[in-house]
Design a protein around this motif. Structure first.
Motif, PDB file in Angstrom:
ATOM      1  N   ARG A 284     -11.404   5.302 -20.300  1.00 44.50           N
ATOM      2  CA  ARG A 284     -12.577   4.580 -19.809  1.00 44.50           C
ATOM      3  C   ARG A 284     -12.382   4.002 -18.412  1.00 44.50           C
ATOM      4  O   ARG A 284     -13.345   3.791 -17.687  1.00 44.50           O
ATOM      5  CB  ARG A 284     -12.942   3.473 -20.793  1.00 44.50           C
ATOM      6  N   PHE A 285     -11.141   3.696 -18.069  1.00 40.57           N
ATOM      7  CA  PHE A 285     -10.841   3.091 -16.765  1.00 40.57           C
ATOM      8  C   PHE A 285      -9.708   3.864 -16.090  1.00 40.57           C
ATOM      9  O   PHE A 285      -8.600   3.349 -15.937  1.00 40.57           O
ATOM     10  CB  PHE A 285     -10.449   1.610 -16.941  1.00 40.57           C
ATOM     11  N   PRO A 286      -9.953   5.112 -15.690  1.00 40.07           N
ATOM     12  CA  PRO A 286      -8.875   5.922 -15.125  1.00 40.07           C
ATOM     13  C   PRO A 286      -8.235   5.319 -13.870  1.00 40.07           C
ATOM     14  O   PRO A 286      -7.037   5.506 -13.650  1.00 40.07           O
ATOM     15  CB  PRO A 286      -9.541   7.271 -14.823  1.00 40.07           C
ATOM     16  N   ALA A 287      -8.996   4.567 -13.083  1.00 36.91           N
ATOM     17  CA  ALA A 287      -8.422   3.945 -11.882  1.00 36.91           C
ATOM     18  C   ALA A 287      -7.461   2.818 -12.240  1.00 36.91           C
ATOM     19  O   ALA A 287      -6.672   2.381 -11.406  1.00 36.91           O
ATOM     20  CB  ALA A 287      -9.540   3.421 -10.977  1.00 36.91           C
ATOM     21  N   MET A 288      -7.491   2.359 -13.501  1.00 41.14           N
ATOM     22  CA  MET A 288      -6.628   1.269 -13.957  1.00 41.14           C
ATOM     23  C   MET A 288      -5.712   1.727 -15.084  1.00 41.14           C
ATOM     24  O   MET A 288      -5.178   0.912 -15.836  1.00 41.14           O
ATOM     25  CB  MET A 288      -7.489   0.096 -14.457  1.00 41.14           C
ATOM     26  N   ALA A 289      -5.534   3.021 -15.219  1.00 44.95           N
ATOM     27  CA  ALA A 289      -4.784   3.584 -16.355  1.00 44.95           C
ATOM     28  C   ALA A 289      -3.365   3.035 -16.485  1.00 44.95           C
ATOM     29  O   ALA A 289      -2.810   3.024 -17.579  1.00 44.95           O
ATOM     30  CB  ALA A 289      -4.743   5.104 -16.244  1.00 44.95           C
ATOM     31  N   ASP A 290      -2.800   2.547 -15.384  1.00 50.30           N
ATOM     32  CA  ASP A 290      -1.420   2.042 -15.439  1.00 50.30           C
ATOM     33  C   ASP A 290      -1.328   0.548 -15.775  1.00 50.30           C
ATOM     34  O   ASP A 290      -0.228   0.003 -15.884  1.00 50.30           O
ATOM     35  CB  ASP A 290      -0.703   2.315 -14.115  1.00 50.30           C
ATOM     36  N   VAL A 291      -2.468  -0.125 -15.997  1.00 49.59           N
ATOM     37  CA  VAL A 291      -2.438  -1.547 -16.371  1.00 49.59           C
ATOM     38  C   VAL A 291      -1.866  -1.642 -17.783  1.00 49.59           C
ATOM     39  O   VAL A 291      -2.397  -1.037 -18.715  1.00 49.59           O
ATOM     40  CB  VAL A 291      -3.849  -2.180 -16.299  1.00 49.59           C
ATOM     41  N   PRO A 292      -0.795  -2.387 -17.966  1.00 53.16           N
ATOM     42  CA  PRO A 292      -0.187  -2.458 -19.307  1.00 53.16           C
ATOM     43  C   PRO A 292      -0.953  -3.368 -20.265  1.00 53.16           C
ATOM     44  O   PRO A 292      -1.673  -4.274 -19.846  1.00 53.16           O
ATOM     45  CB  PRO A 292       1.214  -3.024 -19.053  1.00 53.16           C
ATOM     46  N   MET A 293      -0.781  -3.079 -21.545  1.00 56.61           N
ATOM     47  CA  MET A 293      -1.290  -3.958 -22.599  1.00 56.61           C
ATOM     48  C   MET A 293      -0.211  -5.013 -22.849  1.00 56.61           C
ATOM     49  O   MET A 293       0.963  -4.677 -22.976  1.00 56.61           O
ATOM     50  CB  MET A 293      -1.564  -3.183 -23.885  1.00 56.61           C
ATOM     51  N   GLU A 294      -0.608  -6.266 -22.913  1.00 55.03           N
ATOM     52  CA  GLU A 294       0.360  -7.325 -23.160  1.00 55.03           C
ATOM     53  C   GLU A 294       0.483  -7.649 -24.645  1.00 55.03           C
ATOM     54  O   GLU A 294       1.558  -7.994 -25.122  1.00 55.03           O
ATOM     55  CB  GLU A 294      -0.027  -8.591 -22.389  1.00 55.03           C
ATOM     56  N   TYR A 295      -0.623  -7.562 -25.359  1.00 48.97           N
ATOM     57  CA  TYR A 295      -0.621  -7.903 -26.774  1.00 48.97           C
ATOM     58  C   TYR A 295      -1.325  -6.824 -27.589  1.00 48.97           C
ATOM     59  O   TYR A 295      -2.323  -6.259 -27.140  1.00 48.97           O
ATOM     60  CB  TYR A 295      -1.364  -9.230 -27.028  1.00 48.97           C
ATOM     61  N   SER A 296      -0.835  -6.575 -28.788  1.00 50.29           N
ATOM     62  CA  SER A 296      -1.501  -5.724 -29.776  1.00 50.29           C
ATOM     63  C   SER A 296      -1.348  -6.415 -31.118  1.00 50.29           C
ATOM     64  O   SER A 296      -0.306  -6.999 -31.406  1.00 50.29           O
ATOM     65  CB  SER A 296      -0.869  -4.333 -29.821  1.00 50.29           C
ATOM     66  N   TRP A 297      -2.388  -6.358 -31.933  1.00 50.50           N
ATOM     67  CA  TRP A 297      -2.351  -7.080 -33.208  1.00 50.50           C
ATOM     68  C   TRP A 297      -3.287  -6.439 -34.223  1.00 50.50           C
ATOM     69  O   TRP A 297      -4.089  -5.571 -33.888  1.00 50.50           O
ATOM     70  CB  TRP A 297      -2.724  -8.547 -33.000  1.00 50.50           C
ATOM     71  N   ALA A 298      -3.188  -6.913 -35.449  1.00 51.87           N
ATOM     72  CA  ALA A 298      -4.064  -6.510 -36.545  1.00 51.87           C
ATOM     73  C   ALA A 298      -4.793  -7.748 -37.053  1.00 51.87           C
ATOM     74  O   ALA A 298      -4.207  -8.823 -37.148  1.00 51.87           O
ATOM     75  CB  ALA A 298      -3.250  -5.891 -37.673  1.00 51.87           C
ATOM     76  N   GLY A 299      -6.060  -7.598 -37.360  1.00 54.09           N
ATOM     77  CA  GLY A 299      -6.848  -8.693 -37.904  1.00 54.09           C
ATOM     78  C   GLY A 299      -7.416  -8.302 -39.262  1.00 54.09           C
ATOM     79  O   GLY A 299      -7.861  -7.174 -39.465  1.00 54.09           O
TER      80      GLY A 299
END
Length: 187
Positions: free
Chosen positions: A84-99
């Motif tokens: 969805r954001f190819p120009a920002m593809a290298d921005v890392p995810m800081e958090y991942s979780w389950a709800g």
């Protein structure tokens, strides 16, 4: 049914990433297909300038998502963010979780007196805050022994359908979720 939905959040976006992203400082896109991908941009007041990606689900009767389940979802989120954001593809995810999300097989909420004294209001069936609030109001009405349109609505719902026994429920539900994810893969 104890279902978990998964989400990932980017690191705080720097000036360059914010410029690339453009647009409003706060927005949300919710798919028409419940198994599609939800994207939200939050701003400083909500926890920083970040983008949150939500997709993937699993049925976990033990109510504990594994690290591998969160890791699998994080990989999907990374790919969906980059798509969805190819120009920002290298921005890392800081958090991942389950709800945690609680569903019934036939989509009804559970609102009842469990035994004399304690009342229960649960199973929002994916309708979140609104349905949870309404079932809570209905349970409070029951506790106070008063009737309302809200309590009448929930009292008129049928009982929740019984689930298929383990391990068939887990296998079937998780295969179904994966199939629905695959069908909604572009949404």
């Amino acid at each position: 049914m104890h279902v978990f939905l998964y989400a990932s959040m980017t690191v705080e976006l720097d000036v360059e990433a914010l410029s690339s992203l453009g647009g409003q400082p706060r927005w949300g896109i919710t798919p028409s297909d419940p198994m599609g991908t939800t994207m939200r941009r939050i701003d400083t007041a909500q926890g920083g300038n970040r983008v949150i990606t939500r997709t993937c689900a699993s049925y976990l009767p033990g109510m504990v998502p594994s690290k591998s389940a969160v890791d699998r979802a994080a990989k999907v989120h990374r790919r969906k963010f980059a798509d969805r954001f190819p120009a920002m593809a290298d921005v890392p995810m800081e958090y991942s979780w389950a709800g945690h999300l609680c569903l019934t097989w036939n989509g009804v909420s559970v609102m009842s007196e469990l035994e004399p004294g304690p009342f229960s209001a649960c199973c929002c069936n994916g309708l979140g805050t609104v349905r949870s609030t309404l079932t809570g109001i209905a349970a409070a009405d029951m506790l106070l022994n008063r009737s309302s349109k809200i309590s009448a609505h929930f009292m008129a719902e049928p009982e929740p359908s019984k689930l298929v026994p383990s391990p068939f429920a887990e296998i079937g539900a998780n295969l179904y979720f994966r199939w629905k994810e695959w069908r909604a893969r572009e949404e």
